[in-house]
Design an enzyme around this catalytic site. Structure first.
Site, PDB file in Angstrom:
ATOM      1  N   SER A 102      29.294  22.704  13.959  1.00  0.00           N
ATOM      2  CA  SER A 102      30.644  23.184  13.658  1.00  0.00           C
ATOM      3  C   SER A 102      31.643  22.859  14.762  1.00  0.00           C
ATOM      4  CB  SER A 102      30.622  24.696  13.408  1.00  0.00           C
ATOM      5  OG  SER A 102      30.258  25.404  14.575  1.00  0.00           O
ATOM      6  N   LYS A 162      34.664  33.950  13.112  1.00  0.00           N
ATOM      7  CA  LYS A 162      35.228  33.065  14.145  1.00  0.00           C
ATOM      8  C   LYS A 162      36.728  33.339  14.327  1.00  0.00           C
ATOM      9  CE  LYS A 162      31.952  29.249  13.493  1.00  0.00           C
ATOM     10  NZ  LYS A 162      31.768  27.871  12.993  1.00  0.00           N
TER      11      LYS A 162
END
Length: 808
Positions: free
Chosen positions: A665, A708
């Site tokens: 990611s 996140k």
């Protein structure tokens, strides 16, 4: 600013607004209880088929994440299905008169086992009573006395004949305590040994000769007496058997008539009759039972005889192993502790003066016996972790017979002499429950598993967030309010629960099926409503339950944010820097997921080392992360090395990261910071980035997007908002956003921004405010663009490196 606004995600896309279009209510009190299993259509269909098919090997494995309702659904569906099936037979064990070490298994119709046990108990009690009465009756006693009298008369007559014979030979037949002896006589008078020695030799010889004849005659007489005695004993036995036979035969016939259809039991009754007739004395009282037992030894002996009789009579009992008289349909057994004995049954032992003894009445059933004719539910992990259970279960399913074995034999220990109960024919459908990884391991590594568990029931961890499922969710809440005696939820509280389900699923178009986690919030919200003395559970109670649960688990998160806020962990959320960027990441600590930003730096310089990941060089990165870096190199090669080799040295580092990293990611983030360093263009430190890339520069979705964003938002909140802070995420992740209301309000107010992109060039333009550029017909980027600057830097490296090589 035109570029920035183009990729902004509007506040209405940051969380799905829950609307209950098909329901109108104020509280769940107005609603009826709904389904307890929601969103598992695939699993329900598979389960229904698995229960319908009755062929061998079609056992069921229910797989899915913990908390998706596997166990409760299995019990519920099996309970409903089993009610309409036949009640299985009762199972009994009886004594084997031919081979006592091999107890016989008898199967009878449901409730007949209990009747047999009671009938046998009454049979023995009645038999003892009747036999006692008959054998003490005058008729039997007279016949017995007549046989004994006849024996005595014949015996006395023979002895009298011996006495006359002895007297004729001048010998006296004298009775003593040890038997009969012969003594010589002269003129009808006994003589002593001394007198015998004084006689003439001729007379002595005559006496000795006659003594031998008398002794010979005595031996003949003794043989005759023995013969008469045996004949009398036979007569007594026949009298006893004849008298007992009429009694036993009557009662046995009654039993055989009642259980006529059971051939095995019918044959058992025949053997039972023979054994009783051989052991009639057991049913009779001892001859001295009615006498006073003043002597202590007599009392002990009498007690010993009674104990021995009681032990002997146990062979006529029935061990009702399985009693299905109370069932309504087939049995459903959920075994929570599937160890060897709990599954396969066991033999219990008694300690008799230091020796272990057992009998067929000590045979105890296992879960397989209890579930025979029905369904057995087991947790796969428990079955696999208990020694010898898995192999024994497979062996049982393959043979369709249940053997009661001693676990010591499985281990290889020397076992004591024991029983080998007759195996029981088995008809069971086993339902195993376990997580997907156990199913995969068994399917891949165990060939028997594929043959024995052909039905897979897969429970999904999420379901579509449509009107149908949201309505079912409302009824689910109402059901548990009624079932668990909770305060009912008002409309706002229900919406909060559904939103939380949305958040657990991590997708606006999905709802979670991990109902255990939803129930935790429901129960805890009910508790807060009771603390507030509220009539109903309100939205604020649900919100408090969610926040308090987070508070109980987020200590690590607070410590991380504390270090960032104090400056011990270097994270910049304002200004512009070259070769530095904030990457969005998550840390899973088991019971909680923390959104944690990481500072990534890149340095570039002349050389041929290529792009080096410091984490990889120090073995702190995983395979997937390394793959992301190789993809990054592929993108650089396509964009900047079509005419010349890519000549540079670059190092990328996750600063202050000591525990390792994996996943791809951050691959786009690493590329951004590398492009920044090569172009010497500064990156906005107020924008954190996540997203993986492919070799064509397309941005791919990642996991944990909500956590996140919330993690970086909290850091910005700690350090102070500037109005230019936000996050850069893959466009494909927009539907995965389930952000808290505070962030949505911040976005509306312009304090925080969320950008969604699908190409690496869009991202670098947002981060630097400069145009990336598109290649012209000559294959070069337009002058002044960010990628043109990179081209110039790489050409400079190449030329200087070539010059250096020429000089060398």
């Amino acid at each position: 600013m035109r570029i920035l606004k183009e990729y902004l995600v509007s506040p209405d896309k940051l969380k799905k607004k829950v609307e209950l279009v098909n329901l109108s209510f104020e509280t769940t009190k107005e609603l009826s209880s709904g389904e307890t299993i929601i969103g598992q259509e695939r699993a329900i269909k598979s389960m229904d088929f698995g229960l319908q098919i009755k062929k061998s090997g079609y056992n069921i494995f229910i797989t899915g994440l913990t908390g998706t309702g596997k166990t409760s659904y299995a019990e519920l569906s099996l309970g409903k299905f089993a009610k309409h099936e036949e009640i299985p037979n009762d199972i009994c064990y009886v004594y084997n008169f031919t081979k006592p070490s091999l107890p016989l298994c008898i199967e009878l119709e449901a409730s007949k086992g209990k009747e047999l046990k009671e009938d046998m108990k009454k049979f023995i009690e009645k038999l003892k009573e009747v036999i006692h009465t008959v054998f003490l009756a005058e008729n039997y006693e007279e016949k017995k006395k007549e046989i004994i009298k006849d024996y005595k008369e014949k015996r006395n007559q023979i002895i009298e004949e011996l006495r006359i014979y002895a007297k004729d030979k001048n010998f006296l037949l004298k009775s003593t305590t040890s038997g009969y002896i012969t003594l010589p006589m002269i003129e009808n008078k006994e003589i002593t040994n001394d007198e015998f020695e004084t006689l003439e030799e001729t007379l002595k010889s005559e006496i000795e000769e006659n003594s031998e004849k008398v002794q010979q005659k005595a031996l003949e007489v003794l043989k005759e007496i023995e013969k008469i005695e045996k004949n009398s004993e036979v007569k007594l036995i026949k009298l006893k058997e004849k008298t007992g036979l009429s009694i036993v035969k009557y009662f046995i016939c009654c039993l055989q008539t009642k259980y006529l259809t059971n051939k095995k039991l019918y044959n058992y009754f025949i053997e039972l009759k023979e054994d009783i007739l051989k052991n009639l004395d057991i049913f009779l009282p001892d001859e001295d039972d009615d006498e006073d037992e003043d002597d202590e030894d007599d009392k002990i002996n009498s007690l010993k005889r009674k104990t021995e009789k009681e032990l002997f009579l146990k062979r006529y009992q029935v061990n009702l192993l399985i009693d299905n008289s109370n069932l309504e349909g087939a049995p459903v057994i959920v075994e929570l502790n599937p160890n060897f004995q709990n599954i396969l049954g066991k033999l219990e032992y008694d300690n008799d003066k230091g020796s272990l003894t057992t009998n067929f009445m000590k045979i105890k059933p296992g879960a397989l016996h209890k579930a025979n004719g029905g369904y057995l539910v087991l947790q796969a992990k428990d079955v696999l972790t208990n020694p010898y259970v898995w192999e024994s279960l497979k062996r049982t399913l393959k043979s369709n017979k249940i053997y009661i074995e001693d676990i010591k034999e499985q281990v290889g220990y020397v076992t004591i002499a024991s029983l080998k109960p007759e195996p029981i024919d088995m008809n069971i459908k086993v339902i195993l429950l376990g997580p997907p990884y156990i199913y995969s391991l068994l399917y891949d590594k165990d060939e028997d598993f594929r043959k024995l568990f052909k039905i897979k029931v897969a429970f999904d961890y999420e379901m579509s967030s449509n009107d149908k499922n949201t309505s079912k969710m409302v009824y689910f809440i109402a059901y548990h309010c009624n079932k668990d005696n909770l305060k009912h939820f008002n409309y706002e509280a229900v919406i909060k629960v559904i939103e939380y389900s949305n958040r657990l699923a991590g997708n606006q178009d999905k709802l979670t099926t991990r109902f255990n986690e939803l129930l935790e919030i429901i129960y805890e919200a009910d508790t807060y409503a009771k603390i507030d003395n509220s009539e109903y559970v309100l939205g604020e109670h649900v919100q408090k339950a969610i926040e308090e649960k987070k508070y109980r688990h987020n200590l690590y998160e607070e410590k991380v944010y504390e270090q960032i806020g104090s400056g011990k962990v270097l994270i910049s959320v304002e200004g512009y820097k070259v070769g530095e960027i904030n990457a969005l990441s998550v840390v899973d600590i088991g019971d909680y997921t923390v959104g944690k930003p990481n500072r990534i730096t890149a340095t570039t310089y002349m050389g041929k080392e290529g792009v080096i990941n410091i984490e990889r060089e120090t073995n702190l990165s995983g395979n997937i992360h390394d793959k992301g870096l190789l993809i990054l190199k592929g993108y650089l090669g396509e964009q900047f090395a079509q005419n010349y080799a890519l000549t540079l040295s670059a190092k990328i580092c996750f600063e202050q990261l000591y525990g390792g990293i994996d996943g791809d990611s951050a691959s786009s983030t690493e590329l951004y910071v590398l492009l920044s360093s090569l172009s010497d263009c500064a990156i906005n430190q107020g924008i954190a980035v996540t997203g993986s890339i492919n070799q064509k520069g397309e941005i791919q979705p990642v996991g944990g997007i909500t956590e996140k964003i919330e993690g970086f938002y909290d850091i910005c909140k700690i350090k102070g908002f500037t109005g230019s802070q936000g996050v850069l995420i893959p466009k494909k992740n927009i539907s995965d956003l389930v952000l808290k209301d505070e962030i949505i309000e911040a976005v509306k107010e312009g304090k925080f921004s969320i950008y969604a992109i699908d190409d690496i060039k869009q991202g670098i333009e947002i981060l630097t405010g400069q145009t990336a550029g598109t290649k012209d017909s000559t294959g070069r980027y337009p002058e002044g663009t960010l990628y043109h600057k990179i081209e110039l830097r790489l050409e400079k490296y190449r030329k200087e490196l070539n010059c250096t090589n020429i000089k060398q």
